[in-house]
Every structure is written in C-alpha cells, then in structure tokens.
Motif scaffolding. Structure first.
Motif, PDB file in Angstrom:
ATOM      1  N   GLY A 226      -1.071   5.406   3.972  1.00 24.83           N
ATOM      2  CA  GLY A 226      -1.029   4.427   2.883  1.00 24.83           C
ATOM      3  C   GLY A 226      -2.376   4.307   2.208  1.00 24.83           C
ATOM      4  O   GLY A 226      -2.497   4.422   0.976  1.00 24.83           O
ATOM      5  N   VAL A 227      -3.396   4.107   3.015  1.00 22.34           N
ATOM      6  CA  VAL A 227      -4.729   3.960   2.437  1.00 22.34           C
ATOM      7  C   VAL A 227      -5.186   5.270   1.826  1.00 22.34           C
ATOM      8  O   VAL A 227      -5.736   5.312   0.720  1.00 22.34           O
ATOM      9  N   PHE A 228      -4.959   6.351   2.564  1.00 20.61           N
ATOM     10  CA  PHE A 228      -5.502   7.628   2.120  1.00 20.61           C
ATOM     11  C   PHE A 228      -4.853   8.087   0.805  1.00 20.61           C
ATOM     12  O   PHE A 228      -5.516   8.656  -0.063  1.00 20.61           O
ATOM     13  N   LEU A 229      -3.593   7.836   0.673  1.00 20.91           N
ATOM     14  CA  LEU A 229      -2.918   8.301  -0.532  1.00 20.91           C
ATOM     15  C   LEU A 229      -3.051   7.328  -1.695  1.00 20.91           C
ATOM     16  O   LEU A 229      -3.227   7.724  -2.841  1.00 20.91           O
ATOM     17  N   HIS A 230      -2.984   6.037  -1.397  1.00 21.51           N
ATOM     18  CA  HIS A 230      -2.936   5.082  -2.500  1.00 21.51           C
ATOM     19  C   HIS A 230      -4.159   4.188  -2.611  1.00 21.51           C
ATOM     20  O   HIS A 230      -4.298   3.444  -3.588  1.00 21.51           O
ATOM     21  N   GLY A 231      -5.028   4.223  -1.635  1.00 24.28           N
ATOM     22  CA  GLY A 231      -6.242   3.410  -1.724  1.00 24.28           C
ATOM     23  C   GLY A 231      -5.973   1.942  -1.482  1.00 24.28           C
ATOM     24  O   GLY A 231      -4.838   1.510  -1.286  1.00 24.28           O
ATOM     25  N   LEU A 232      -7.050   1.203  -1.483  1.00 22.16           N
ATOM     26  CA  LEU A 232      -6.925  -0.230  -1.255  1.00 22.16           C
ATOM     27  C   LEU A 232      -6.486  -0.965  -2.524  1.00 22.16           C
ATOM     28  O   LEU A 232      -5.869  -2.025  -2.450  1.00 22.16           O
ATOM     29  N   CYS A 233      -6.836  -0.407  -3.658  1.00 21.26           N
ATOM     30  CA  CYS A 233      -6.637  -1.166  -4.880  1.00 21.26           C
ATOM     31  C   CYS A 233      -5.203  -1.145  -5.398  1.00 21.26           C
ATOM     32  O   CYS A 233      -4.824  -1.980  -6.215  1.00 21.26           O
TER      33      CYS A 233
ATOM     34  N   PHE B 299      -2.209  15.214  -6.440  1.00 20.99           N
ATOM     35  CA  PHE B 299      -3.419  14.448  -6.126  1.00 20.99           C
ATOM     36  C   PHE B 299      -4.376  14.446  -7.314  1.00 20.99           C
ATOM     37  O   PHE B 299      -4.375  15.377  -8.129  1.00 20.99           O
ATOM     38  N   ARG B 300      -5.207  13.442  -7.325  1.00 20.46           N
ATOM     39  CA  ARG B 300      -6.255  13.387  -8.328  1.00 20.46           C
ATOM     40  C   ARG B 300      -7.318  14.443  -7.986  1.00 20.46           C
ATOM     41  O   ARG B 300      -7.444  14.847  -6.832  1.00 20.46           O
TER      42      ARG B 300
ATOM     43  N   ALA C 285      -0.284   3.478   8.217  1.00 20.20           N
ATOM     44  CA  ALA C 285      -1.466   2.781   7.709  1.00 20.20           C
ATOM     45  C   ALA C 285      -2.456   3.774   7.133  1.00 20.20           C
ATOM     46  O   ALA C 285      -2.968   3.605   6.017  1.00 20.20           O
ATOM     47  N   LEU C 286      -2.706   4.832   7.888  1.00 17.27           N
ATOM     48  CA  LEU C 286      -3.646   5.842   7.413  1.00 17.27           C
ATOM     49  C   LEU C 286      -3.172   6.468   6.110  1.00 17.27           C
ATOM     50  O   LEU C 286      -3.923   6.545   5.120  1.00 17.27           O
TER      51      LEU C 286
ATOM     52  N   SER D 108      -1.655   0.624  -7.194  1.00 20.15           N
ATOM     53  CA  SER D 108      -1.355   1.403  -8.393  1.00 20.15           C
ATOM     54  C   SER D 108      -2.022   0.845  -9.653  1.00 20.15           C
ATOM     55  O   SER D 108      -2.390   1.588 -10.559  1.00 20.15           O
TER      56      SER D 108
ATOM     57  N   GLY E 295      -4.903  -0.567  -9.606  1.00 23.74           N
ATOM     58  CA  GLY E 295      -6.362  -0.533  -9.415  1.00 23.74           C
ATOM     59  C   GLY E 295      -7.044   0.192 -10.537  1.00 23.74           C
ATOM     60  O   GLY E 295      -8.227   0.376 -10.562  1.00 23.74           O
TER      61      GLY E 295
END
Lengths: 203, 203, 203, 203
Positions: free
Chosen positions: C192-199, C151-152, C189-190, C201, C203
């Motif tokens: 996906g967003v939580f790990l990779h964000g909306l923007c 993780f970042r 869905a959760l 790779s 982004g």
DNA sequence: AATGAATGAGGATTCATTCAT
DNA sequence: GATGAATGAATCCTCATTCAT
C-alpha cells in the motif's frame, strides 16, 4: 569388545592424566595452591596450556582429579585395614602409621587437600571431604572397640575427630617446624595418649 | 616525652588501624583469603586504597597486622590461664574452652590464620606461628602435670600437639560439617579422651 | 565420463555437505554467529572436527558454503517470479511474501547473512551480496513497470533499495520486538505504502 | 556546591570518557565489533588496559556507553524536529536528511549499533533499541499527518518501519556498494516514493 | 597524610587450525 | 578420508602497587 584403537586411546589418555597429575603435584609442591596456575601445570606436565582443557573442563575439575587421584590409594588402604581381623586398637595404630607414611610421601598434595580452606571452597565437598570420610571410618572402628568392651563408652564421633586431627596435626606440625620424628616414636606417643590418656591407669 | 601532636597522631593511627582490622576481618569473613583484595579492605575500612599503603608497606604486612591483632587477646588470655593456680587438668579444660569460644567468634580470621597454607606461605612464620606457640604453652602445662604426678610421663610435645590439633580440629570439623556441638559437651569429650584415654582405668 | 567410484564420491560428498549445512544452521540458530565454533558445527553435523577441514579450507569457507546453500533456493524462487507473466506490482507483492516466508523460516541464517556486519567482513562480498543482487532484480521489475506506464518514472535503484530494505526491515523488526504480524497484513501494508504513498491519490 | 577537586575530577573523567569513546569508535571502524578488543580500545584511547576497568565494569558496559554517547545527540536532534512546527511531510524529510548525515559521519558506530546482531545480543535491548525508538517517533509523526488529513489512514507502525528501514537501508547500501549519492537526491527519491508511491496520482 | 586513577603483569578460558595415527 | 588430541595466540578480566594531585 574394545577395539585396538580404543585401547590405545585409553592408554594414551591415562598416560596424559598421569603426566598432569605429576605436573600438578610438582606445581602444588613448589608454588602452593594459589600459585598453581594452568600455565604452570601445563608446563610441568610437558604440554600446551590448551591441551589441559581438552581433558579437564576447568581448573576446578583438574584439581578435583588430582585430589581423587591422590586420595584413592589411601582410601583403599584404609578400607583394607578397617576390614582386617585386627582388634580396634591395632587398627587405629595401623591407620595412624598409614596416614603418616602417606602424608610424608605426598605432603604437598595433602597439605592442600586436607587443610587448605581455599581448596575446601574450590572443591565443594562437605560430607565427602577426605577428612570427613576418614572420621567416619575411625568412628566405626571405635564403635566396634566399645562393643567388644575394649574401649570405654565415649562419644565416638568426637573421639574419631580427635584421632584424625591429632594424626594429621602431628605430621603437619613436624613439617611446619622442619623436624621429623621417627614413625614409631610418633605413633607410639599418639596411641599411648589416645588409648590411655594422660592420667594413666590410676587416673 | 610525647608532644600533644604526637599523641594525637598516635590516637588517629590506632583508630585507623582498628578500622583496617575490622574491615579486613569483614572481608575475610565474606570473601575468604583469596577474595581479600586491597580494594575491598579499603572500602570496608572506609578509606581510600592508597591510604592503606601509607600505613602498611604491602598486603602481606597488612595481613600480618591483622593476624597479630587477632591473636593478641587470645594469647593474653592463654597466658593468664597458664599462670593461674589451677591444676594442669583444669588449665587444659579452660584452654580448650577458651579456644573454642575464640574460634567460633572469629572463625573467618582463624580459619586463615591457623590452617590456610596459602596464608602460612604469605605470613612467613614457622616457630612463631600461633599454633607453635600454643603447643609450647600446652607442653609446659603438661610438663607441670607430670612433675606433680598428676600425669603419666609421656612425650610432652607430642601430647601437646595432640591436644592442640584436637582442640582446633574438632571446631573446624563442626564448621565444615555445618553443625555445632554445645561447648561443654565438646570440651568434656575432648578432656575425657585426652585425660583417660579410650581404654579406661582398667585398660 | 564419470566413473562409478567418482559418482559415489560425489554422492557421499553431497551428503556430508548437507549434514554440515544442517548442523551449521542449527548452531547458528542456537548460538549466533559468534557462538558458532567449528567444534559445535562438527558435533551438530555428526562428524569429527578435523573432517570439516577435509572439505572446507577454513571456517570462512564453510560459512560461505552455508550462505550460498541457504541463498540458492531463494534466488531461484526470486528468478522464477521475475520471469513470470505477472504485472510489476504483482511481482513485487509475490516477492515481498516470498522473502517474508523465507526470513521467518530460516531466521537464524539470514540474520547473519543479511545484516551481520561481522559476517559481511567475514564473507567478503560487496556487489554479490544477497541484498545487492536482490536490489538489482527488484530494480529490473520496477524498470519494467515504468516502461509499461504502470509506475511513475522514479529512481529505480533507490526505489528498489527502499523496497528491499523495507521488506527485510519489517520482518527484522518483528523479530526484535518479539511480535509477528500476519503475512497478508504486513504485505498489504508494505505494498500500500510502496505503490500509493502516504499522501494518497490526491497527494 | 561542587568543590574544586570535584569539578576537576569530573573534567578529567569526561576527558577520559571522550578518549575512550574516540578510541572505541576508531577500533570499531577499523576492526568491526568482533575485532574490538579491550586491548585495542585501550591502546587507541592511549591508556592501559586495566584503566578501562576503572571506568567501565566490563566490555559490555563500555560498549553501552559508546552506544549511548553516539546516539544521544541524534536523539536530541530527532526530538527537536518532532516538536517543530513543520508539517508531517517536512518533518519526515528533515529526519531523513538528519539520519543520512549522522550515518555518514559516524558510520562505524551506527553500523554496529543499528544492524549488528552480535551487538543486539550484547547490548540487550528490545523495545529501547535505537531503531525501535526511532520507529515510535516516526509513527507519531505519521499519525499526526493522518489526523491533519495530509496522509491516508495507513498502518502507522508499518509505515514507520518502512520509513526507518528505507532511510537506513539506503545509506547502508551505499556504503556496502562503495558509492555515495548526493544527500538531496537520495532524500528526494525516498520522500517521493514514500509520500506518493510508485503508481503516482492516478494509481 | 589522603586520595583514587593508572598501570601492567598475570590468570582462566576459548577456538581455529594442524597433524599423527 | 576420517579422527580427535595438541597447539598457542587471543581474549576478558583482576589486583597489588605506584604516584600525581
């Protein structure tokens, strides 16, 4: 088999219902139906307001209990008379006297039971009203009198309504006017008119 | 001498009283005595609640006005009948019919006027009750009948009470039971029993 | 050393607590926190109201017991996941699924445990709230993920709060809206967003 | 044309509603939803209990007014942001900040509006809940972002729920824990995770 | 005189808690 | 320990009456 505890509970329960009955009657007497609040009933019954709700789900239920409690002995006495071996006219005279005695004794309760339309609304009964069931019984007696040839063939329901209305109305009127006729005099007057009419035998 | 302004004031006043009367009757009809609040009466009369208090000192006074307003035409009609040239029996029959018509027409008002004991308390009258004055008039008629030899010499007050109670009671019972007899049939039944009794001429 | 009597007492005690738990949950489910009265809990638990007070000093204590009883298995399951050999992302996915299952199953209880502020007031906990302890555990997992380079380096507490809020919020929203997503779809869905964000790779 | 009297009435009315709003918020803050009684609201608003009922038919209606009054400015601000010329990510950041500010400022009200399930029951709304309508708006923004190629094609509703839950949840958690993050820090943390995920660009 | 908002004493009902049995 | 009736404070709501405008 009823356990000891159970019997004791029932005894206590009936004692409390008795207290509620008497309290409610006292309040009805003093304050009328509208002035009969749960607070006052509780106070008159010597208990806390909340306790009433442990025994009656609502004010309505409590008042229904009071009504039934008040009416029961009268209806039993009425049925006893109906089943007697007396002739129809004698039965009517007995009933007239019975009602008069009860009305005088339990005036406050019957005032709200029989006539009070607020109570009628509150106690939702039509056919089963005290009045209605009384009318039915009287109608039966008159019917018997007709079949035995003692009475003329009149409209039995109408006649019964007249008898009931007059029996109650006369007592109510006495109360309203603040006077009180001797039992026999009133009964004789009613029976005289009801059996023989105003016009008399030559009518 | 009444000035123009005064006359106009009286006119307006009587219009507003009329509106109050009709509003109150409507509310009594729909909500019963207990549901008859000053708010509702004001709304039904098309005026502000506060205005009611400019014309009636209290709710009680307002209801007394309604009672009087409702009773007046009936008492006039009653007096007219009493003063007629009819014989006693015919007078009674006319009155019986008159009352029936009025009761049916203005049921809600009379329900609270005649029987409701909450109202009795509220409207403090004993002797002057509608019922009481009706009984007096009827007693007078019966008295006349007796003196003319048409009626037997009975207790006139008791007989009058019977007549009044029965007249009202029969209609009330019809309302309670939700049925309705034809006017003539009911009147005939009442007069038949009241004049000739159950036992008939040979009784 | 525990005597026999003592052990029996404990057994009975745990049975009654179980009954109370189930009764309380049933009542919470059917009537909500506000509708959860001691009367109803007692009835649902098959015991007398007074008996509740032999085991719980007050309603609050009883509800705290219910909360702890409800939360315990979930926290155990959570700890088990935390101590697993899975990588951080997999742990989060497992937890997300675990919670969803629990929330769906014990909806009524958790509704009042997690969100109901009346309950928060009632159950006076801040740090020890279910939510707070969950956040801590999640933060630990995220911390591990960061240290492993998966993780970042984000604000771990904030991220944990986001994860917890979103996990619970999504289920709550489904309940409120009356719909229900398939477990996997929601979890994917959760995650996906939580790990990779909306923007994405790039982004 | 509005008469003078009418305008004055409206002014007085809005003043009283304002007083009620502030009183209710004060009571909600101090006593929670369950502790918010009409008595307390009346006292806090500086008026008699009965007066509340001249303006709100019931407690529920009063609370609904409070909710609407509290939510209206926020929803207006939200719509303004939605209609801005900003890019999707900027809109989300603005909204996140907007909510945080409002939540902090009107904490007590929103606590009961957004999360309190007793309130949900009381205020019967499903789709129209504050939360639900917020989710819709956010979903629209995300949808726009996707169509512009700024966002990955994710489940927009799920993503919106995550955003809303996280936005609110973070503030709530701060309140519960009694701490308070700087606005920017919290917003950055949320936007960082929400836009780029935990895994980062190489994720 | 008209208005209608303000008042506050009640009224029905609920419910956590106590306590005698 | 178990029971459940008793308690009374608390709660929502009503409504006759007053009063400033």
């Amino acid at each position: 088999m009823t356990s000891l505890a159970e019997r004791r509970r029932e005894l206590l329960d009936s004692m409390m219902r008795e207290a509620v009955y008497e309290g409610a009657v006292a309040v009805l007497t003093e304050h009328g139906l509208n002035g009969t609040t749960m607070d006052r009933v509780a106070a008159a019954a010597g208990m806390a307001k909340g306790s009433l709700y442990n025994h009656f789900r609502s004010k309505q239920e409590l008042l229904e209990f009071v009504r039934d409690r008040a009416v029961a002995p009268m209806q039993e006495a009425l049925e006893e008379i109906v089943e007697n071996k007396l002739c129809a006219a004698e039965k009517l005279a007995s009933i007239s006297r019975l009602w008069r005695e009860y009305l005088v004794k339990h005036h406050a309760v019957f005032e709200f039971l029989i006539n009070d339309h607020a109570a009628k609304r509150l106690l939702r009964d039509t056919e089963q009203t005290v009045r209605a069931s009384g009318i039915k019984q009287i109608a039966t007696i008159i019917e018997q009198g007709i079949q035995k040839g003692a009475f003329r063939p009149v409209d039995v329901t109408a006649a019964a309504e007249i008898f009931v209305s007059a029996s109650i109305g006369m007592v109510e009127q006495e109360f309203a006017a603040g006077i009180s006729r001797p039992v026999d005099e009133a009964g004789d007057a009613l029976m005289g008119v009801f059996l023989h009419g105003l016009c008399g035998s030559e009518g």
